[in-house]
Design a protein around this motif. Structure first.
Motif, PDB file in Angstrom:
ATOM      1  N   UNK A  51      11.913  40.351  52.217  1.00 57.52           N
ATOM      2  CA  UNK A  51      12.972  39.591  52.886  1.00 57.52           C
ATOM      3  C   UNK A  51      12.706  38.086  52.863  1.00 57.52           C
ATOM      4  N   UNK A  52      11.452  37.687  52.712  1.00 55.07           N
ATOM      5  CA  UNK A  52      11.180  36.257  52.470  1.00 55.07           C
ATOM      6  C   UNK A  52      11.753  35.863  51.113  1.00 55.07           C
ATOM      7  N   UNK A  53      11.507  36.703  50.113  1.00 56.74           N
ATOM      8  CA  UNK A  53      12.033  36.424  48.782  1.00 56.74           C
ATOM      9  C   UNK A  53      13.559  36.476  48.760  1.00 56.74           C
ATOM     10  N   UNK A  54      14.147  37.289  49.628  1.00 61.70           N
ATOM     11  CA  UNK A  54      15.606  37.312  49.712  1.00 61.70           C
ATOM     12  C   UNK A  54      16.130  35.973  50.211  1.00 61.70           C
ATOM     13  N   UNK A  55      15.387  35.347  51.124  1.00 66.46           N
ATOM     14  CA  UNK A  55      15.804  34.038  51.638  1.00 66.46           C
ATOM     15  C   UNK A  55      15.739  32.964  50.562  1.00 66.46           C
ATOM     16  N   UNK A  56      14.683  32.982  49.761  1.00 67.56           N
ATOM     17  CA  UNK A  56      14.505  31.956  48.727  1.00 67.56           C
ATOM     18  C   UNK A  56      15.315  32.256  47.468  1.00 67.56           C
ATOM     19  N   UNK A  57      15.841  33.487  47.373  1.00 68.92           N
ATOM     20  CA  UNK A  57      16.601  33.983  46.210  1.00 68.92           C
ATOM     21  C   UNK A  57      15.710  34.251  44.996  1.00 68.92           C
ATOM     22  N   UNK A  58      14.401  34.152  45.168  1.00 68.79           N
ATOM     23  CA  UNK A  58      13.517  34.364  44.011  1.00 68.79           C
ATOM     24  C   UNK A  58      13.494  35.824  43.558  1.00 68.79           C
ATOM     25  N   UNK A  59      13.969  36.734  44.404  1.00 69.40           N
ATOM     26  CA  UNK A  59      13.965  38.146  44.034  1.00 69.40           C
ATOM     27  C   UNK A  59      15.231  38.577  43.313  1.00 69.40           C
ATOM     28  N   UNK A  60      16.225  37.701  43.257  1.00 69.23           N
ATOM     29  CA  UNK A  60      17.507  38.088  42.668  1.00 69.23           C
ATOM     30  C   UNK A  60      17.328  38.502  41.209  1.00 69.23           C
ATOM     31  N   UNK A  61      17.797  39.699  40.900  1.00 69.41           N
ATOM     32  CA  UNK A  61      17.722  40.199  39.527  1.00 69.41           C
ATOM     33  C   UNK A  61      16.438  40.892  39.178  1.00 69.41           C
ATOM     34  N   UNK A  62      15.489  40.949  40.113  1.00 65.85           N
ATOM     35  CA  UNK A  62      14.214  41.571  39.752  1.00 65.85           C
ATOM     36  C   UNK A  62      13.570  42.366  40.885  1.00 65.85           C
ATOM     37  N   UNK A  63      14.300  42.580  41.977  1.00 63.80           N
ATOM     38  CA  UNK A  63      13.710  43.357  43.072  1.00 63.80           C
ATOM     39  C   UNK A  63      13.839  44.848  42.772  1.00 63.80           C
ATOM     40  N   UNK A  64      13.024  45.639  43.449  1.00 65.40           N
ATOM     41  CA  UNK A  64      13.058  47.089  43.268  1.00 65.40           C
ATOM     42  C   UNK A  64      12.676  47.752  44.577  1.00 65.40           C
ATOM     43  N   UNK A  65      13.101  48.991  44.730  1.00 65.23           N
ATOM     44  CA  UNK A  65      12.733  49.727  45.938  1.00 65.23           C
ATOM     45  C   UNK A  65      11.224  49.902  45.971  1.00 65.23           C
ATOM     46  N   UNK A  66      10.591  49.582  47.084  1.00 63.86           N
ATOM     47  CA  UNK A  66       9.131  49.707  47.175  1.00 63.86           C
ATOM     48  C   UNK A  66       8.701  51.152  47.321  1.00 63.86           C
ATOM     49  N   UNK A  67       7.443  51.464  47.012  1.00 62.29           N
ATOM     50  CA  UNK A  67       6.948  52.815  47.271  1.00 62.29           C
ATOM     51  C   UNK A  67       6.985  53.089  48.770  1.00 62.29           C
ATOM     52  N   UNK A  68       7.038  54.352  49.126  1.00 64.70           N
ATOM     53  CA  UNK A  68       7.110  54.681  50.546  1.00 64.70           C
ATOM     54  C   UNK A  68       6.132  55.785  50.882  1.00 64.70           C
ATOM     55  N   UNK A  69       5.901  55.957  52.167  1.00 61.02           N
ATOM     56  CA  UNK A  69       5.019  57.020  52.620  1.00 61.02           C
ATOM     57  C   UNK A  69       3.578  56.801  52.213  1.00 61.02           C
TER      58      UNK A  69
END
Length: 200
Positions: A51-69
């Motif tokens: 969510x920090x990267x969402x604020x800076x927009x640096x994740x746009x086009x390259x984010x992915x669902x993180x591993x869970x559990x």
């Protein structure tokens, strides 16, 4: 666009809870079905940076669902890293441009204003999850409660797949946090199961 709210109160509350967690609580259950305290801490490490990267927009086009559990890595410095990342998230969302246009986190694109509210929800609700799982109290500001209650007011009674379970009925005169928790599919009275001695 001017920031719509400040993450500092929610970030401080979550960081305070994390600061009191010990490794001997890692295997304890949480209100998130199937997730232990350790699993949820790993999730918080990932979401605070996402969510920090969402604020800076640096994740746009390259984010992915993180591993869970149990597959989620938990860094050895989690107890200092989480507060530091929460501080960085708070600072990033104080920039007016963070609230403009669309952004992305976890492979999902949405308006930045909505993304910010989703982030606030994650901090507050998982803060409560960790607090109640480890015998602590979570402070949620009245402003944050109002923002999140309005955000979740139209939640489908059956919940939101992948996010929230079916709404839990909570009395209308219950505390605001309890009513908010019900909208996320949580029982405000949740307590970890206590093992009992069969000989007692």
């Amino acid at each position: 666009m001017e920031p719509q709210f400040d993450f500092a109160p929610a970030a401080r509350s979550l960081a305070a809870v994390v600061g009191e967690i010990t490794e001997d609580q890692f295997t304890d259950p949480t209100p998130c079905a199937g997730l232990t305290v350790r699993d949820l801490l790993a999730h918080v490490v990932g979401l605070s940076e996402a969510f920090r990267q969402a604020a800076t927009k640096e994740a746009v086009g390259r984010s992915a669902s993180p591993p869970s559990g149990a597959d989620s890595p938990l860094p050895d410095d989690w107890q200092t890293r989480i507060p530091a990342q929460l501080d960085a998230l708070t600072a990033a969302w104080r920039a007016p441009e963070a609230w403009e246009g669309d952004t992305e986190a976890g492979g999902v694109v949405m308006p930045a204003v909505v993304m910010a509210t989703v982030a606030l929800d994650e901090l507050a609700i998982h803060g409560w999850d960790l607090a109640v799982a480890t015998g602590q109290q979570l402070a949620v500001s009245p402003d944050d409660l109002a923002i999140l209650t309005e955000f979740l007011r139209e939640t489908d009674p059956e919940g939101t797949p992948g996010l929230f379970g079916p709404i839990v009925a909570v009395p209308a005169d219950a505390p605001a946090l309890d009513r908010l928790l019900g909208l996320t599919g949580r029982d405000p009275g949740w307590l970890p199961a206590i093992a009992t001695d069969p000989r007692s």
